[in-house]
Scaffold this motif. Structure first.
Motif, PDB file in Angstrom:
ATOM      1  N   THR A  72      61.433 -35.932  -8.053  1.00 36.11           N
ATOM      2  CA  THR A  72      60.036 -35.767  -8.490  1.00 36.11           C
ATOM      3  C   THR A  72      59.330 -37.116  -8.438  1.00 36.11           C
ATOM      4  N   ASP A  73      58.144 -37.125  -7.833  1.00 39.92           N
ATOM      5  CA  ASP A  73      57.346 -38.353  -7.729  1.00 39.92           C
ATOM      6  C   ASP A  73      56.742 -38.668  -9.103  1.00 39.92           C
ATOM      7  N   MET A  74      57.302 -39.671  -9.761  1.00 40.55           N
ATOM      8  CA  MET A  74      56.885 -39.998 -11.134  1.00 40.55           C
ATOM      9  C   MET A  74      55.476 -40.595 -11.186  1.00 40.55           C
ATOM     10  N   GLU A  75      55.095 -41.370 -10.165  1.00 39.96           N
ATOM     11  CA  GLU A  75      53.737 -41.930 -10.138  1.00 39.96           C
ATOM     12  C   GLU A  75      52.699 -40.812 -10.012  1.00 39.96           C
ATOM     13  N   GLU A  76      53.034 -39.802  -9.184  1.00 42.93           N
ATOM     14  CA  GLU A  76      52.147 -38.642  -9.034  1.00 42.93           C
ATOM     15  C   GLU A  76      52.056 -37.877 -10.355  1.00 42.93           C
ATOM     16  N   MET A  77      53.186 -37.732 -11.032  1.00 39.45           N
ATOM     17  CA  MET A  77      53.190 -37.026 -12.309  1.00 39.45           C
ATOM     18  C   MET A  77      52.326 -37.767 -13.333  1.00 39.45           C
ATOM     19  N   GLU A  78      52.449 -39.091 -13.401  1.00 42.23           N
ATOM     20  CA  GLU A  78      51.619 -39.874 -14.332  1.00 42.23           C
ATOM     21  C   GLU A  78      50.141 -39.725 -13.985  1.00 42.23           C
ATOM     22  N   ASP A  87      37.435 -34.310 -24.702  1.00 39.65           N
ATOM     23  CA  ASP A  87      36.570 -35.129 -25.548  1.00 39.65           C
ATOM     24  C   ASP A  87      37.392 -35.621 -26.743  1.00 39.65           C
ATOM     25  N   GLY A  88      37.501 -36.938 -26.906  1.00 45.96           N
ATOM     26  CA  GLY A  88      38.276 -37.506 -28.006  1.00 45.96           C
ATOM     27  C   GLY A  88      39.677 -37.915 -27.605  1.00 45.96           C
ATOM     28  N   LEU A  89      40.000 -37.884 -26.301  1.00 46.37           N
ATOM     29  CA  LEU A  89      41.324 -38.248 -25.804  1.00 46.37           C
ATOM     30  C   LEU A  89      41.231 -39.540 -25.006  1.00 46.37           C
ATOM     31  N   THR A  90      42.096 -40.506 -25.337  1.00 52.40           N
ATOM     32  CA  THR A  90      42.177 -41.756 -24.596  1.00 52.40           C
ATOM     33  C   THR A  90      43.646 -42.017 -24.266  1.00 52.40           C
ATOM     34  N   TRP A  91      43.934 -42.165 -22.972  1.00 51.97           N
ATOM     35  CA  TRP A  91      45.303 -42.430 -22.552  1.00 51.97           C
ATOM     36  C   TRP A  91      45.622 -43.895 -22.735  1.00 51.97           C
ATOM     37  N   GLY A  92      46.851 -44.185 -23.098  1.00 56.94           N
ATOM     38  CA  GLY A  92      47.323 -45.551 -23.298  1.00 56.94           C
ATOM     39  C   GLY A  92      48.323 -45.938 -22.226  1.00 56.94           C
ATOM     40  N   PHE A  93      49.297 -46.750 -22.613  1.00 54.55           N
ATOM     41  CA  PHE A  93      50.276 -47.252 -21.655  1.00 54.55           C
ATOM     42  C   PHE A  93      51.317 -46.187 -21.316  1.00 54.55           C
ATOM     43  N   ALA A  94      51.963 -46.403 -20.185  1.00 59.07           N
ATOM     44  CA  ALA A  94      53.033 -45.510 -19.746  1.00 59.07           C
ATOM     45  C   ALA A  94      54.137 -46.355 -19.126  1.00 59.07           C
ATOM     46  N   LYS A  95      55.371 -45.880 -19.275  1.00 58.91           N
ATOM     47  CA  LYS A  95      56.496 -46.563 -18.627  1.00 58.91           C
ATOM     48  C   LYS A  95      57.560 -45.541 -18.296  1.00 58.91           C
ATOM     49  N   LEU A  96      58.382 -45.894 -17.309  1.00 64.25           N
ATOM     50  CA  LEU A  96      59.475 -45.033 -16.888  1.00 64.25           C
ATOM     51  C   LEU A  96      60.761 -45.504 -17.565  1.00 64.25           C
ATOM     52  N   GLU A  97      61.535 -44.552 -18.064  1.00 64.85           N
ATOM     53  CA  GLU A  97      62.811 -44.861 -18.698  1.00 64.85           C
ATOM     54  C   GLU A  97      63.911 -44.045 -18.027  1.00 64.85           C
ATOM     55  N   ASP A  98      65.046 -44.678 -17.821  1.00 60.49           N
ATOM     56  CA  ASP A  98      66.188 -43.984 -17.225  1.00 60.49           C
ATOM     57  C   ASP A  98      66.781 -42.989 -18.215  1.00 60.49           C
ATOM     58  N   ILE A  99      67.087 -41.781 -17.710  1.00 55.58           N
ATOM     59  CA  ILE A  99      67.784 -40.782 -18.511  1.00 55.58           C
ATOM     60  C   ILE A  99      69.266 -40.795 -18.110  1.00 55.58           C
ATOM     61  N   GLY A 100      69.505 -40.767 -16.816  1.00 56.43           N
ATOM     62  CA  GLY A 100      70.864 -40.751 -16.278  1.00 56.43           C
ATOM     63  C   GLY A 100      70.897 -40.012 -14.953  1.00 56.43           C
ATOM     64  N   TYR A 101      71.916 -40.286 -14.161  1.00 55.27           N
ATOM     65  CA  TYR A 101      72.089 -39.639 -12.852  1.00 55.27           C
ATOM     66  C   TYR A 101      70.871 -39.828 -11.947  1.00 55.27           C
ATOM     67  N   GLY A 102      70.213 -40.967 -12.072  1.00 58.92           N
ATOM     68  CA  GLY A 102      69.062 -41.272 -11.227  1.00 58.92           C
ATOM     69  C   GLY A 102      67.768 -40.609 -11.675  1.00 58.92           C
ATOM     70  N   ILE A 103      67.779 -39.908 -12.779  1.00 59.60           N
ATOM     71  CA  ILE A 103      66.583 -39.230 -13.287  1.00 59.60           C
ATOM     72  C   ILE A 103      65.901 -40.141 -14.305  1.00 59.60           C
ATOM     73  N   LYS A 104      64.599 -40.215 -14.196  1.00 64.52           N
ATOM     74  CA  LYS A 104      63.804 -41.005 -15.144  1.00 64.52           C
ATOM     75  C   LYS A 104      62.848 -40.078 -15.880  1.00 64.52           C
ATOM     76  N   LYS A 105      62.434 -40.514 -17.056  1.00 62.74           N
ATOM     77  CA  LYS A 105      61.414 -39.780 -17.802  1.00 62.74           C
ATOM     78  C   LYS A 105      60.209 -40.691 -17.967  1.00 62.74           C
ATOM     79  N   LEU A 106      59.054 -40.075 -18.105  1.00 63.14           N
ATOM     80  CA  LEU A 106      57.811 -40.815 -18.307  1.00 63.14           C
ATOM     81  C   LEU A 106      57.525 -40.873 -19.797  1.00 63.14           C
ATOM     82  N   ASN A 107      57.374 -42.069 -20.307  1.00 65.18           N
ATOM     83  CA  ASN A 107      57.023 -42.285 -21.712  1.00 65.18           C
ATOM     84  C   ASN A 107      55.558 -42.700 -21.707  1.00 65.18           C
TER      85      ASN A 107
END
Length: 144
Positions: A72-78, A87-107
């Motif tokens: 899965t393209d993580m940059e596309e997902m972000e 209205d009333g939503l502001t996005w902040g920082f994001a980072k990728l974290e390793d889960i295991g087996y080459g899979i990352k999650k977006l924080n």
């Protein structure tokens, strides 16, 4: 003094005695003082209510967004998540974290105005990106 003169004096003295304390001058002064105190009280109460309205309740939410697979393209997902606008939503920082087996999650972090944005609605909006998102977890929820 005769008995009649004594009765007149007693009656005159009784007329001067006010058993119920109704002095007109004091009543007017007390009434004005009471009005002034009430006006001050209502002014303070209105100012406090106005100050309370000016305060906006906000929360900071930190999401863990897990993809369907390692490819899965993580940059596309972000990018797709950041395209969610409310209205009333502001996005902040994001980072990728390793889960295991080459899979990352977006924080990813966001700030919401509690009266305008529901955290459940936001979580559902992220989950609706079915091609990229497997699951969404709220890892932190703090009132600001």
């Amino acid at each position: 003094m005769s008995a009649e003169e004594q009765k007149k004096v007693v009656v005159e003295e009784e007329d001067d005695v006010d058993l119920f304390g109704s002095d007109d001058e004091e009543d007017v002064e007390e009434s004005e003082e009471r009005k002034r105190v009430l006006a001050e009280y209502h002014a303070k109460k209105a100012a406090k209510a106005d100050a309370g309205k000016a305060t906006i309740a906000k929360s900071t939410i930190k999401f863990d967004v897990k993809p369907w697979e390692a490819e899965t393209d993580m940059e596309e997902m972000e990018k797709l998540i950041r395209e969610i606008e409310m209205d009333g939503l502001t996005w902040g920082f994001a980072k990728l974290e390793d889960i295991g087996y080459g899979i990352k999650k977006l924080n990813i972090t966001c700030t919401i105005e509690d009266a305008k944005v529901s955290s459940d609605d936001l979580e559902n909006a992220i989950t609706e990106l079915e091609d990229h998102v497997q699951s969404v977890d709220v890892t932190a929820f703090n009132k600001v």
